[in-house]
Design an enzyme around this catalytic site. Structure first.
Site, PDB file in Angstrom:
ATOM      1  N   ASP A  38       0.838  -1.190   0.000  1.00 39.03           N
ATOM      2  CA  ASP A  38       0.000   0.000   0.000  1.00 39.03           C
ATOM      3  C   ASP A  38       0.880   1.251   0.000  1.00 39.03           C
ATOM      4  O   ASP A  38       1.737   1.402   0.880  1.00 39.03           O
ATOM      5  CB  ASP A  38      -0.877  -0.032   1.267  1.00 39.03           C
ATOM      6  N   ASP A  39       0.694   2.106  -0.986  1.00 37.28           N
ATOM      7  CA  ASP A  39       1.389   3.400  -1.018  1.00 37.28           C
ATOM      8  C   ASP A  39       2.910   3.294  -1.181  1.00 37.28           C
ATOM      9  O   ASP A  39       3.640   4.198  -0.774  1.00 37.28           O
ATOM     10  CB  ASP A  39       1.096   4.229   0.247  1.00 37.28           C
ATOM     11  N   CYS A  77      -6.005   4.231  -3.589  1.00 34.30           N
ATOM     12  CA  CYS A  77      -6.339   2.880  -3.095  1.00 34.30           C
ATOM     13  C   CYS A  77      -7.603   2.242  -3.663  1.00 34.30           C
ATOM     14  O   CYS A  77      -7.527   1.211  -4.320  1.00 34.30           O
ATOM     15  CB  CYS A  77      -6.487   2.896  -1.586  1.00 34.30           C
ATOM     16  N   LYS A 131      -5.865  -5.743   3.848  1.00 34.28           N
ATOM     17  CA  LYS A 131      -6.775  -4.626   3.568  1.00 34.28           C
ATOM     18  C   LYS A 131      -7.759  -4.928   2.433  1.00 34.28           C
ATOM     19  O   LYS A 131      -7.382  -5.457   1.400  1.00 34.28           O
ATOM     20  CB  LYS A 131      -5.916  -3.402   3.223  1.00 34.28           C
ATOM     21  N   HIS A 133     -10.974  -2.484   1.558  1.00 27.88           N
ATOM     22  CA  HIS A 133     -11.198  -1.131   1.040  1.00 27.88           C
ATOM     23  C   HIS A 133     -12.090  -1.067  -0.202  1.00 27.88           C
ATOM     24  O   HIS A 133     -11.968  -0.156  -1.022  1.00 27.88           O
ATOM     25  CB  HIS A 133      -9.856  -0.427   0.759  1.00 27.88           C
ATOM     26  N   HIS A 228       1.373   2.298   4.029  1.00 25.49           N
ATOM     27  CA  HIS A 228       0.464   3.430   4.218  1.00 25.49           C
ATOM     28  C   HIS A 228       0.732   4.008   5.603  1.00 25.49           C
ATOM     29  O   HIS A 228       1.067   3.274   6.527  1.00 25.49           O
ATOM     30  CB  HIS A 228      -0.984   2.938   4.135  1.00 25.49           C
ATOM     31  N   ASP A 291      -0.120  -0.461  -4.914  1.00 25.57           N
ATOM     32  CA  ASP A 291      -1.490  -0.161  -5.362  1.00 25.57           C
ATOM     33  C   ASP A 291      -1.558   1.182  -6.076  1.00 25.57           C
ATOM     34  O   ASP A 291      -2.435   1.413  -6.896  1.00 25.57           O
ATOM     35  CB  ASP A 291      -2.490  -0.192  -4.195  1.00 25.57           C
ATOM     36  N   ASN A 292      -0.646   2.080  -5.728  1.00 20.27           N
ATOM     37  CA  ASN A 292      -0.618   3.404  -6.373  1.00 20.27           C
ATOM     38  C   ASN A 292       0.753   4.019  -6.122  1.00 20.27           C
ATOM     39  O   ASN A 292       1.575   3.442  -5.424  1.00 20.27           O
ATOM     40  CB  ASN A 292      -1.742   4.313  -5.846  1.00 20.27           C
ATOM     41  N   LYS A 313       1.139  10.115  -5.006  1.00 20.81           N
ATOM     42  CA  LYS A 313      -0.156   9.432  -4.891  1.00 20.81           C
ATOM     43  C   LYS A 313      -1.302  10.414  -5.143  1.00 20.81           C
ATOM     44  O   LYS A 313      -1.227  11.577  -4.739  1.00 20.81           O
ATOM     45  CB  LYS A 313      -0.250   8.887  -3.460  1.00 20.81           C
TER      46      LYS A 313
END
Ligand code: NAG
Ligand code: NAG
Ligand code: NAG
Ligand code: NAG
Ligand code: NAG
Ligand code: NAG
Length: 549
Positions: A38-39, A77, A131, A133, A228, A291-292, A313
């Site tokens: 994540d991130d 996300c 996660k 989301h 994240h 994810d990004n 992001k």
């Protein structure tokens, strides 16, 4: 509009279900282990050339597998996860605008058939750890009801539903309130308090692997909270000894970020070791992806790096959408190389289904294209275009086509439209740490390790350089006028060619407009005050199941 939409979507699903899907041949279907960070920024992994943080486990997979060099994700996300799960651009599922909030009465539309459901048809046993989301206001939106099952009596699906959490207490500070967000199946997992999320998820994944009945293939979706940021009271939660290990970094936020990432890297080792000890690795495909783009320089109170790419992001610059990613598998015979083909996160669904032996040409309305042949046989990916997003609420859009890219509008009034460090090039890369990592040792047992010389060669090839002198820069003001870049030769988006090539600009604007005509309205809804965790014993809850909604 709504009626037309649900009609056309269910029509698509009927078409999807029509082919006869065999559930036999389990032994021929590879296990699929999808590790989603994540991130994580483009420049946060060692295989991209950064030396400040050590990611020897992830790097070992990259060097022995295939580095996805021109790999794109969506900038934030929820849209990214929706694209991964459906194989569709977020504009085609109404998920294009910002993230889902715990108190928002919506989720990824239930009319969408998602990746684990397709894999279930092929005989896979699906697990999610981490996660989600993609919606939780009613139980039907949560993983357990969308193809992820846990056949482990005493385990069950361990995951959290919102976008982030504190890594130790597992609560999320969101609007309108604060609450615990950790579940074991549908039960609140109070007992996991104090266990560092990244370690917990890694161990949980290993446990699933240890208990997996290998007569069926496994799909394990391990979606980490890392890297994240946590909650404002402790934005970068990391183990003290890890933070200490990165004293050389200097910048304290980056040092803590390194600590978080190092735990994530360890957990990759935990998973690979578990697969090897069950002798499952030989038949496995392992994917590691962000994810990004990374939240750099204090964005989201975080300290990722997309250097030398532009933006962060939730922007449509390359720093927001060009992702760190790799695929590793003994099934791929041509390994230890860069995949140059353009690939987008929507491509995983058809790619993985093809890897599982089921071409998806008869699934209608997919934006994804299978990259399986392109990755395994090193041929052209066939993808020439990527719609990065159209978000008419933020007021931005971007598209890449045949080496060119246009950007229109901006998020945050353009204040995150610049270049951020660190470059991470000031330190020394420890090549021997790759071979000595948990993954490195497993690869040695499989005769799949990579020579130091090859590692250096791959790192040089994966290094992205801006290739533009300061004098050659041409300013872009996307809030005033659309900008045009030749992204193939200007990956850092420094030379705005809109004035020089007005016809090219118009051509891409026309393509963008054609995509826009196919967009569904964003599904975002105002937060429902009843979703505030304070009404549910300070727990994020599927409140829609308990109210009239
Ligand atoms: C979780 O749900 C699965 C699927 O319904 C079930 O098989 C398993 O026993 C459940 N585990 C727990 C701990 O509730
Ligand atoms: C890296 O080195 C350069 C040149 O010596 C220096 O300007 C820069 O501040 C250093 N960066 C870090 C993060 O130490
Ligand atoms: C490089 O990594 C190896 C193995 O992890 C370690 O023994 C060695 O001390 C490291 N070297 C440096 C200079 O950090
Ligand atoms: C690795 O290579 C060695 C030496 O060539 C061989 O003895 C061994 O069986 C191989 N191991 C595997 C897992 O292929
Ligand atoms: C750098 O720019 C030149 C001129 O635009 C181009 O010919 C060359 O291919 C570029 N190099 C890379 C690595 O993009
Ligand atoms: C997309 O179409 C909508 C509705 O016609 C329009 O309001 C919006 O400006 C368009 N967006 C872009 C990026 O062209």
């Amino acid at each position: 509009m709504m009626n037309f939409r649900s009609y056309s979507t269910s029509f698509a699903i009927l078409l999807v279900l029509s082919p006869v899907l065999s559930t036999g041949d389990a032994t021929e279907k590879p296990n699929i282990i999808f590790i989603l960070a994540d991130d994580l920024g483009f420049n946060d992994v060692g295989f991209r050339g950064a030396n400040d943080i050590h990611t020897p486990n992830i790097d070992a997979l990259a060097y022995s597998g295939v580095i996805l060099h021109n790999y794109y994700v969506t900038p934030i996300c929820t849209p990214s996860r929706s694209a991964l799960m459906t194989g569709k651009y977020p504009i085609h599922t109404g998920m294009q605008h910002t993230v889902l909030f715990g108190a928002e009465p919506r989720g990824l539309p239930l009319t969408e058939k998602i990746l684990p459901q397709y894999l279930e048809d092929l005989g896979y046993v699906n697990h999610i750890v981490g996660k989600w989301h993609l919606g939780s206001y009613k139980k039907e939106y949560t993983p357990l009801y969308r193809g992820f099952k846990s056949h482990l009596g005493k385990h069950g699906t361990k995951c959290f539903w919102t976008g982030h959490q504190d890594y130790f207490d597992h609560t999320a500070v969101e609007r309108p309130g604060w609450g615990l967000d950790m579940r074991r199946n549908m039960s609140v997992a109070y007992d996991l308090h104090g266990q560092y999320s990244t370690d917990l998820f890694g161990r949980e994944a290993a446990t699933i692997i240890e208990h997996h009945d290998t007569s069926a293939p496994l799909f394990l979706y391990l979606a980490h909270a890392a890297v994240h940021s946590g909650n404002p009271y402790n934005p970068l939660p990391a183990h003290d000894d890890k933070v200490e290990k990165f004293r050389h970094i200097g910048n304290y936020q980056r040092q803590r970020f390194a600590g978080m990432l190092s735990s994530l890297d360890d957990s990759v080792g935990t998973v690979i070791r578990a697969l090897q000890s069950r002798d499952m690795l030989r038949d496995s495909i392992v994917i590691f992806s962000t994810d990004n783009g990374g939240p750099a320089s204090g964005f989201n109170l975080n300290a990722a790096s997309n250097w030398p790419l532009r933006g962060v992001k939730n922007t449509l610059w390359e720093g927001g959408v060009r992702g760190a990613g790799l695929i590793w598998s003994p099934i791929i015979t041509r390994r230890s190389r860069l995949h140059q083909g353009i690939m987008h996160i929507v491509d995983w669904l058809p790619t993985l289904l093809e890897a599982a032996g089921t071409p998806t040409s008869d699934i209608k309305n997919l934006d994804g294209m299978s990259m399986w042949r392109s990755i395994t046989e090193d041929v052209n990916s066939g993808r020439t275009e990527i719609l990065h997003n159209i978000d008419d609420i933020f007021g931005n859009a971007a598209l890449s086509s045949n080496g060119w890219k246009i950007t229109k509008g901006a998020t945050y009034d353009g204040i995150w439209d610049y270049w951020y460090g660190p470059d991470g090039r000031n330190h020394t890369y420890n090549v021997s740490s790759v071979g000595n990592s948990a993954v490195g040792q497993v690869l040695r047992d499989l005769n799949m390790s990579t020579s130091s010389q090859k590692i250096e060669q791959l790192r040089r090839a994966a290094n992205v350089e801006c290739n533009v002198t300061d004098e050659a820069e041409v300013v872009c003001k996307p809030l005033e006028r659309p900008c045009l870049f030749h992204i193939e030769t200007d990956p850092c988006e420094k030379v705005n060619l809109a004035d020089k090539y007005p016809e090219k600009l118009q051509q891409l604007l026309d393509i963008l407009e054609a995509y826009n005509r196919t967009a569904l309205p964003p599904e975002n809804l105002p937060l429902d005050p009843r979703g505030d965790p304070k009404y549910w014993n300070y727990v994020f809850t599927n409140f829609g199941d308990y109210t009239d909604k």
